[in-house]
Design a protein around this motif. Sequence first.
Motif, PDB file in Angstrom:
ATOM      1  N   GLU A   1      13.473  -4.588   5.048  1.00 34.89           N
ATOM      2  CA  GLU A   1      12.519  -4.103   4.639  1.00 34.89           C
ATOM      3  C   GLU A   1      12.759  -5.240   3.515  1.00 34.89           C
ATOM      4  N   LEU A   2      13.473  -6.329   3.978  1.00 33.81           N
ATOM      5  CA  LEU A   2      14.191  -7.643   3.119  1.00 33.81           C
ATOM      6  C   LEU A   2      12.927  -8.277   3.573  1.00 33.81           C
ATOM      7  N   PHE A   3      12.431  -8.787   5.156  1.00 33.53           N
ATOM      8  CA  PHE A   3      11.314  -9.344   5.018  1.00 33.53           C
ATOM      9  C   PHE A   3      10.349  -8.984   4.773  1.00 33.53           C
ATOM     10  N   LYS A   4      10.258  -7.846   4.334  1.00 39.16           N
ATOM     11  CA  LYS A   4       8.468  -6.872   4.531  1.00 39.16           C
ATOM     12  C   LYS A   4       8.658  -7.706   2.508  1.00 39.16           C
ATOM     13  N   LEU A   5       9.282  -7.722   2.508  1.00 38.79           N
ATOM     14  CA  LEU A   5       9.004  -7.718   0.792  1.00 38.79           C
ATOM     15  C   LEU A   5       9.055  -9.311   0.998  1.00 38.79           C
ATOM     16  N   ALA A   6       9.817  -9.900   1.139  1.00 43.56           N
ATOM     17  CA  ALA A   6       9.728 -11.615   1.968  1.00 43.56           C
ATOM     18  C   ALA A   6       7.752 -11.999   2.380  1.00 43.56           C
ATOM     19  N   THR A   7       7.873 -10.914   2.748  1.00 49.67           N
ATOM     20  CA  THR A   7       5.845 -11.240   3.513  1.00 49.67           C
ATOM     21  C   THR A   7       5.133 -10.803   2.406  1.00 49.67           C
ATOM     22  N   THR A   8       5.274 -10.106   1.517  1.00 44.30           N
ATOM     23  CA  THR A   8       5.126  -9.340   0.539  1.00 44.30           C
ATOM     24  C   THR A   8       4.521 -10.636  -0.776  1.00 44.30           C
ATOM     25  N   ALA A   9       5.098 -11.217  -1.012  1.00 41.35           N
ATOM     26  CA  ALA A   9       6.175 -12.558  -1.932  1.00 41.35           C
ATOM     27  C   ALA A   9       5.264 -13.482  -1.280  1.00 41.35           C
ATOM     28  N   LEU A  10       4.992 -13.820   0.097  1.00 36.92           N
ATOM     29  CA  LEU A  10       4.205 -14.519   0.444  1.00 36.92           C
ATOM     30  C   LEU A  10       2.693 -14.774   0.288  1.00 36.92           C
TER      31      LEU A  10
ATOM     32  N   LEU B   1       1.565  -7.433   7.041  1.00 37.66           N
ATOM     33  CA  LEU B   1       1.593  -6.755   6.112  1.00 37.66           C
ATOM     34  C   LEU B   1       1.217  -4.899   6.456  1.00 37.66           C
ATOM     35  N   LYS B   2      -0.056  -5.324   7.174  1.00 37.17           N
ATOM     36  CA  LYS B   2      -0.653  -3.713   7.659  1.00 37.17           C
ATOM     37  C   LYS B   2      -0.251  -3.582   8.688  1.00 37.17           C
ATOM     38  N   TYR B   3       0.316  -4.395   9.620  1.00 39.54           N
ATOM     39  CA  TYR B   3       1.294  -4.048  10.506  1.00 39.54           C
ATOM     40  C   TYR B   3       2.916  -3.379   9.985  1.00 39.54           C
ATOM     41  N   PHE B   4       3.168  -3.774   9.066  1.00 36.50           N
ATOM     42  CA  PHE B   4       4.711  -3.432   7.987  1.00 36.50           C
ATOM     43  C   PHE B   4       4.501  -2.000   7.482  1.00 36.50           C
ATOM     44  N   TYR B   5       3.484  -2.152   6.526  1.00 36.24           N
ATOM     45  CA  TYR B   5       2.936  -1.096   5.868  1.00 36.24           C
ATOM     46  C   TYR B   5       2.096  -0.217   5.919  1.00 36.24           C
ATOM     47  N   GLY B   6       0.847  -0.209   7.081  1.00 33.67           N
ATOM     48  CA  GLY B   6      -0.817   0.489   7.444  1.00 33.67           C
ATOM     49  C   GLY B   6      -1.412   0.087   6.382  1.00 33.67           C
ATOM     50  N   GLU B   7      -2.277   0.477   7.191  1.00 38.53           N
ATOM     51  CA  GLU B   7      -3.887   0.211   6.329  1.00 38.53           C
ATOM     52  C   GLU B   7      -3.845   0.435   5.089  1.00 38.53           C
ATOM     53  N   ASP B   8      -3.059   1.115   4.709  1.00 38.36           N
ATOM     54  CA  ASP B   8      -3.009   1.094   2.834  1.00 38.36           C
ATOM     55  C   ASP B   8      -2.140   0.723   1.912  1.00 38.36           C
ATOM     56  N   TRP B   9      -1.929  -0.567   2.851  1.00 38.41           N
ATOM     57  CA  TRP B   9      -0.774  -1.885   2.739  1.00 38.41           C
ATOM     58  C   TRP B   9      -1.551  -2.538   0.914  1.00 38.41           C
ATOM     59  N   GLU B  10      -2.236  -2.161   0.894  1.00 36.06           N
ATOM     60  CA  GLU B  10      -2.405  -2.557  -0.458  1.00 36.06           C
ATOM     61  C   GLU B  10      -1.384  -2.126  -2.277  1.00 36.06           C
TER      62      GLU B  10
END
Length: 296
Positions: free
Chosen positions: A48-57, A96-105
């Motif tokens: 979950e933290l890696f996903k947040l880091a990816t979001t920040a990037l 982000l699509k990989y981690f959150y899906g197509e509705d990542w935005e």
Amino acid sequence: MRYEETEDDSVSPTDLSELLKEGTKESHDRAENTQFVKDFLKGRIKKELFKLATTALYFTYSALEEEMDRNKDNPVFAPLYFPLELHRREALIKDLKYFYGEDWEEKIQCSEATQHYVDRIHHVGQHEPELLVAHAYTRYMGDLSGGQVLKKVAQRALKLPSTEEGIQFYVFDNISNAQQFKQLYRARMNALDLDKNMKERIVEEANRAFRFNMQVFDELDETGKSLTEEAQDGGFPVHDGKGDLRKCPYYADRLGKAGPGCPYHAAVALAKQPLVQLILAACVAVAAGAAAWYVM
């Protein structure tokens, strides 16, 4: 692009690349020693933290590349415009699509620390484009260097696919030789028409960029403390075999339980067996002979 034909190995202490290298050394060391980065390098990264880091990037590079596109014809930045080789926004969207899906935005948002970073990048790109060099240098040169180490750690610790889903950010398909490309990039920086004062301001801005990154790291570290253990998806923790065995997370998890001991110590014990040592020596000899043949 044939990088090797465009690089001059001679550098001067007054070249921008050297000023940046020396002028950001302390900031670089401090960034590497933030708790978030130290834990990451040890493989202690929650998914979950890696996903947040990816979001920040994603938000950071969206801002950076928007301003780079804005200044692609500006002589103070144009020589460093390599969209095909460097731009990361599209790669981050794949992650982000990989981690959150197509509705990542709909599932991500820009954190407070990241927003401060983004605001500064936009200000620089719109009002002081010369300083955009500092932000591009700090991010992309880092991605091509230490970022490649983080890629391997994340892939192993989070058990990500070998096909590199989730870590596309670290994959530079259009750069065949990272070292040669970095040399080219530094040569382009050194060729920019900048006076001493502007070079000093760029170094100062690079240190500012490092501070923004450290603030994002600290924010992620605080967020990580609130994540539950169920969010931990990092596989086995790293244990180097040093110090008190009872402090090995793998061992501690199994105290009072049946099951195998720490894999590190098991591997060391196995390696001490004479037969195993003989086999390993034979393998090394074969590998050395193959390497010598290849070099010839």
